[in-house]
Design an enzyme around this catalytic site. Sequence first.
Site, mmCIF file in Angstrom:
data_model
loop_
_atom_site.group_PDB
_atom_site.id
_atom_site.type_symbol
_atom_site.label_atom_id
_atom_site.label_comp_id
_atom_site.label_asym_id
_atom_site.label_seq_id
_atom_site.Cartn_x
_atom_site.Cartn_y
_atom_site.Cartn_z
ATOM 1 C CB CYS A 99 -0.366 15.911 28.654
ATOM 2 S SG CYS A 99 -1.884 15.781 29.719
ATOM 3 C CB CYS A 143 -2.789 12.762 29.086
ATOM 4 S SG CYS A 143 -2.970 14.417 28.666
ATOM 5 C CG ASP A 144 0.647 10.502 28.143
ATOM 6 O OD1 ASP A 144 -0.419 9.919 27.875
ATOM 7 O OD2 ASP A 144 1.116 11.649 27.451
#
Length: 307
Positions: free
Chosen positions: A132, A135-136
């Site tokens: 992701c 997300c990261d």
Amino acid sequence: MEKVVILGTGPAGYTAAVYAARANLSPVVVEGNQPGGQLTTTTEIENYPGFPEAISGFELMERMKQQAARFGTRFVSGLAAAVDLSRQPFKVTLDSGESFETLTLIVATGASAQYMGIESEQKLMGRGVSACATCDGAFYKNVPVAVVGGGDTAMEEALFLTRFASKVHLIHRRDEFRASKIMADRALGNPKIEVIWNTVVQEVRDVAQNKVTGLQLRNVKTNAVSELAVNGLFLAIGHRPNTKIFKGQLELDERGYIVARNTLTSVEGVFAAGDVQDPDYRQAVTAAGTGCAASLEVERYLERRGE
Ligand code: NDP
């Protein structure tokens, strides 16, 4: 007889539980094989509202669990192995053999990112390996990263990562993308993205240091093996909604996602929330939102039936 059983413990399941518990519906939550869901495999979460200093995925899910427990949610460990939605009350059977009868069901079983299935990839999950970029991605400022995949997700993830990374290597196993032309052209036209065609990842380095330092690649045409130094590896080789046990019982789309309108599924009394019905956004906050909506729909449904 339960009033509501919730399957899944991602943000959708926990939020549904908070709302159902506060509505005195005494929800039963089946935790699934990865309590806390996909977020527990990410590192820090910077885009969940209310946590300006970021929070670890694990802690966020723990807090959601505590919040649901505070109002009287009952948690049951195990995996839903079978459901019978053909008549009411619905029946849910767990892998332990334990079963529940329930007036309503909220399906929040999520989706699982596909992984390549290499041992080193699994070991470095959350330590440089991610599925992701949203997300990261922000943790990879000014360092080189790699994205694996050739679909629209891979293009999107690669383009997103160019905001942070010094270089994005896009590794694809064939010599043409599966992605739509517009997305592929965007990726190909970005000077920060370099495509490595006909190539697969054989090994993620470095398990010994417990963080990603590079990749061992293999060209599938020539079998030539090479090394690539990167600090992050983003898998974008598809997601699979966890809907196997609902096949033939709930309407699913061609990719296996539950078809839901305002969380209502094709079976009255069965509601779906989170990634299991969302191929588009797949964010913690959107999952939590639909978890809330599903519980409100359960309340309305039970009220209409005079339960
Ligand atoms: P796709 O199934 O479209 O693509 C998966 C990609 O991963 C393919 O290129 C495939 O290679 C590759 N792949 C699969 N397994 C492996 C493996 N084991 N090792 C290496 N490579 C592998 O998934 P996406 O998530 O990209 O997209 C899913 C759907 O969502 C699509 O319909 C897409 O159009 C849509 N979508 C739309 C977006 C948009 O419009 N903005 C954004 C994101 C997704 P190969 O091509 O060789 O099979």
